[in-house]
Design a protein around this motif. Structure first.
Motif, PDB file in Angstrom:
ATOM      1  N   TYR A 102       0.837  -1.199   0.000  1.00  0.00           N
ATOM      2  CA  TYR A 102       0.000   0.000   0.000  1.00  0.00           C
ATOM      3  C   TYR A 102       0.873   1.251   0.000  1.00  0.00           C
ATOM      4  N   GLN A 103       1.886   1.274   0.852  1.00  0.00           N
ATOM      5  CA  GLN A 103       2.761   2.439   0.926  1.00  0.00           C
ATOM      6  C   GLN A 103       3.511   2.659  -0.382  1.00  0.00           C
ATOM      7  N   GLN A 104       4.006   1.585  -0.969  1.00  0.00           N
ATOM      8  CA  GLN A 104       4.751   1.700  -2.218  1.00  0.00           C
ATOM      9  C   GLN A 104       3.846   2.167  -3.358  1.00  0.00           C
ATOM     10  N   ARG A 105       2.647   1.582  -3.427  1.00  0.00           N
ATOM     11  CA  ARG A 105       1.709   1.956  -4.490  1.00  0.00           C
ATOM     12  C   ARG A 105       1.294   3.421  -4.354  1.00  0.00           C
ATOM     13  N   THR A 106       1.018   3.854  -3.146  1.00  0.00           N
ATOM     14  CA  THR A 106       0.591   5.236  -2.917  1.00  0.00           C
ATOM     15  C   THR A 106       1.724   6.208  -3.200  1.00  0.00           C
ATOM     16  N   ALA A 107       2.915   5.900  -2.756  1.00  0.00           N
ATOM     17  CA  ALA A 107       4.067   6.776  -3.007  1.00  0.00           C
ATOM     18  C   ALA A 107       4.390   6.827  -4.500  1.00  0.00           C
ATOM     19  N   ALA A 108       4.310   5.687  -5.177  1.00  0.00           N
ATOM     20  CA  ALA A 108       4.581   5.668  -6.621  1.00  0.00           C
ATOM     21  C   ALA A 108       3.529   6.477  -7.380  1.00  0.00           C
ATOM     22  N   PHE A 109       2.281   6.388  -6.972  1.00  0.00           N
ATOM     23  CA  PHE A 109       1.235   7.162  -7.629  1.00  0.00           C
ATOM     24  C   PHE A 109       1.464   8.657  -7.405  1.00  0.00           C
ATOM     25  N   ALA A 110       1.866   9.037  -6.209  1.00  0.00           N
ATOM     26  CA  ALA A 110       2.136  10.445  -5.911  1.00  0.00           C
ATOM     27  C   ALA A 110       3.290  10.959  -6.770  1.00  0.00           C
ATOM     28  N   ALA A 111       4.343  10.171  -6.912  1.00  0.00           N
ATOM     29  CA  ALA A 111       5.491  10.593  -7.730  1.00  0.00           C
ATOM     30  C   ALA A 111       5.095  10.715  -9.198  1.00  0.00           C
ATOM     31  N   MET A 112       4.310   9.761  -9.696  1.00  0.00           N
ATOM     32  CA  MET A 112       3.850   9.817 -11.075  1.00  0.00           C
ATOM     33  C   MET A 112       2.959  11.029 -11.282  1.00  0.00           C
ATOM     34  N   LEU A 113       2.145  11.330 -10.301  1.00  0.00           N
ATOM     35  CA  LEU A 113       1.206  12.439 -10.404  1.00  0.00           C
ATOM     36  C   LEU A 113       1.933  13.783 -10.503  1.00  0.00           C
ATOM     37  N   VAL A 114       3.002  13.931  -9.760  1.00  0.00           N
ATOM     38  CA  VAL A 114       3.777  15.180  -9.836  1.00  0.00           C
ATOM     39  C   VAL A 114       4.328  15.370 -11.242  1.00  0.00           C
ATOM     40  N   LYS A 115       4.892  14.318 -11.808  1.00  0.00           N
ATOM     41  CA  LYS A 115       5.456  14.418 -13.158  1.00  0.00           C
ATOM     42  C   LYS A 115       4.362  14.686 -14.185  1.00  0.00           C
TER      43      LYS A 115
END
Length: 147
Positions: A6-19
């Motif tokens: 969950y933490q990895q998926r959420t953090a990865a989505f946040a990073a993708m969202l910024v880009k």
């Protein structure tokens, strides 16, 4: 889903969202700064269609930048969620912040991560539509009008 997944998926989505949120804003800012210059150099400011296209480009640029701000705010909320150990506590923290900011009423139960991601993806799609309108209007104003 495990807590770590969950933490990895959420953090990865946040990073993708910024880009994904930032690059249209950068292009819009660059394009809006040169649009009047390009249009005037090509003599397009004499054509009413070109002037209308410049106004549409400016309006859609404002929409793109507004949606970018919302998407970056969502990215910060997803990073906050990722900082919590599980989905329930992360969702509750985000809901608490949104309620304190008076942006959303506090729900009785936190929404699932997939629902939150789907809502953010809808915002991303709206930004892409506004960006496409900007590009078409920009090209119409500056590059497709005769001299």
């Amino acid at each position: 889903m495990t807590d770590e997944a969950y933490q990895q998926r959420t953090a990865a989505f946040a990073a993708m969202l910024v880009k994904q949120a930032a690059w249209p804003a950068a292009i819009v800012l660059a394009g809006d700064s040169i649009a009047p210059l390009v249009a005037s150099a090509r003599g397009a400011l004499q054509a009413p269609i070109a002037v209308l296209a410049l106004l549409i480009a400016a309006a859609s640029a404002v929409v793109v930048l507004g949606l970018t701000a919302l998407l970056l705010f969502d990215a910060m909320l997803f990073r906050l969620m990722a900082s919590h150990e599980d989905e329930a506590s992360g969702g509750a923290a985000v809901d608490d912040i949104l309620a304190r900011m008076r942006l959303k009423p506090a729900p009785s139960s936190p929404r699932p991560l997939d629902d939150r991601i789907a809502g953010t993806r809808r915002l991303l799609a709206r930004q892409r539509i506004a960006f496409a309108i900007f590009v078409l209007a920009f090209l119409t104003a500056g590059f497709w009008m005769p001299r």
